[in-house]
Enzyme design. Sequence first.
Site, mmCIF file in Angstrom:
data_model
loop_
_atom_site.group_PDB
_atom_site.id
_atom_site.type_symbol
_atom_site.label_atom_id
_atom_site.label_comp_id
_atom_site.label_asym_id
_atom_site.label_seq_id
_atom_site.Cartn_x
_atom_site.Cartn_y
_atom_site.Cartn_z
ATOM 1 N N LEU A 125 -25.422 38.161 -26.562
ATOM 2 C CA LEU A 125 -23.925 38.188 -26.591
ATOM 3 C C LEU A 125 -23.332 36.522 -26.599
ATOM 4 O O LEU A 125 -23.499 36.148 -25.504
ATOM 5 C CB LEU A 125 -23.119 39.136 -25.598
ATOM 6 C CG LEU A 125 -21.622 38.816 -25.584
ATOM 7 C CD1 LEU A 125 -21.038 39.572 -26.745
ATOM 8 C CD2 LEU A 125 -21.072 39.858 -24.303
ATOM 9 N N HIS A 229 -26.015 32.346 -15.045
ATOM 10 C CA HIS A 229 -25.485 31.157 -15.539
ATOM 11 C C HIS A 229 -23.868 31.215 -15.727
ATOM 12 O O HIS A 229 -23.391 32.190 -15.569
ATOM 13 C CB HIS A 229 -25.896 30.998 -17.093
ATOM 14 C CG HIS A 229 -25.606 29.819 -17.556
ATOM 15 N ND1 HIS A 229 -24.323 29.348 -18.031
ATOM 16 C CD2 HIS A 229 -26.620 28.736 -17.978
ATOM 17 C CE1 HIS A 229 -24.586 28.003 -18.726
ATOM 18 N NE2 HIS A 229 -25.824 27.562 -18.209
#
Length: 336
Positions: A125, A229
């Site tokens: 994604l 992240h």
Amino acid sequence: MLVVRPAGPADIDALLDLAFLSGKGFTSLPEDRAVLTERLALSEQSFARDLPASEAWYTLMLEDTATGSIEGVASIKGGVGLHRPHYSFRVMTLAQYSSATGTRFDHQALVLVNECTGASEVGSLFLRPRKRQAGAGSLLARARYALIGANAGLFAPTIMAELRGWFDERDESPFWNGIAGKFFRLPFEDADRMITATDGQFILDLAPRHPIYLELCAPSAREAIGKVHRHGERALAMLEDEGFTRSGLIDIFDGGPTVTATRDHIRTIRNARSLPVQAGKVEAQANERLSLVANPGLAGFRAVLTPVRIGEGALILPEETLAVLGARPGDILTVS
């Protein structure tokens, strides 16, 4: 209007551009034209049902119909770990006790496992930065679940997702530098590339076979375990909103978390309704939550976020939205 549709070979330039934008550690989008060309060919075969369901790899593109530009990408793998083992680390507690000293120690350790065999995986994604607002990410993410729900027999009962791990302000992975890289003896970029460009034999050859005691590792590496992240925080929040939970597994390279959900309990799938569609006027109300509407075929799959009206057992959509979905009055669409 933004629409999610199947990818094909003609999307190679846009996909390569997205791969360069995605940055370090986005393993499923390598900056390699040959690999991505093969990926798109595989996607075309998958949507055409020319592959066994477990070997399919569906790539979806987010397209702006007004400009024809590709604004994002996402994917679904029919099954992981069926030919090449899909390795992860599991964080485990190993207890030790000595009756002679009356002392007990509980040690946190990483153990190499391949527990995800056979699961279907949602991933890849990524959106262009200019589209990370106004529901574009939600549309792209939820379109994957609409595709899975409409074709449930092609996907496993368990759906997993791996999120990119933490990178510091120097764009370095503390987990790789402090733990994983000591076994592979390669720059992170080389190991990351080899995951998709080779058969992965180097993982089988070099990955640690014994528990790694975290007390012996650098604090920065320990703190990165299971940490997502900074660019993946929104993706994690959307996964959790759909019902995904942390599995206790982490990526063997960057330490990012793996989340899982039962296919039929994913919110978008659970709440979906199938209704015949009619063309009509639909007025958007202030602060109204847009609905995900999908044309549920495989090769003809399309998904949009749109205001809807439901009446007399039918879904009412404007004619222009029907055209974007490739649907005609009377066709059965899903809405959630």
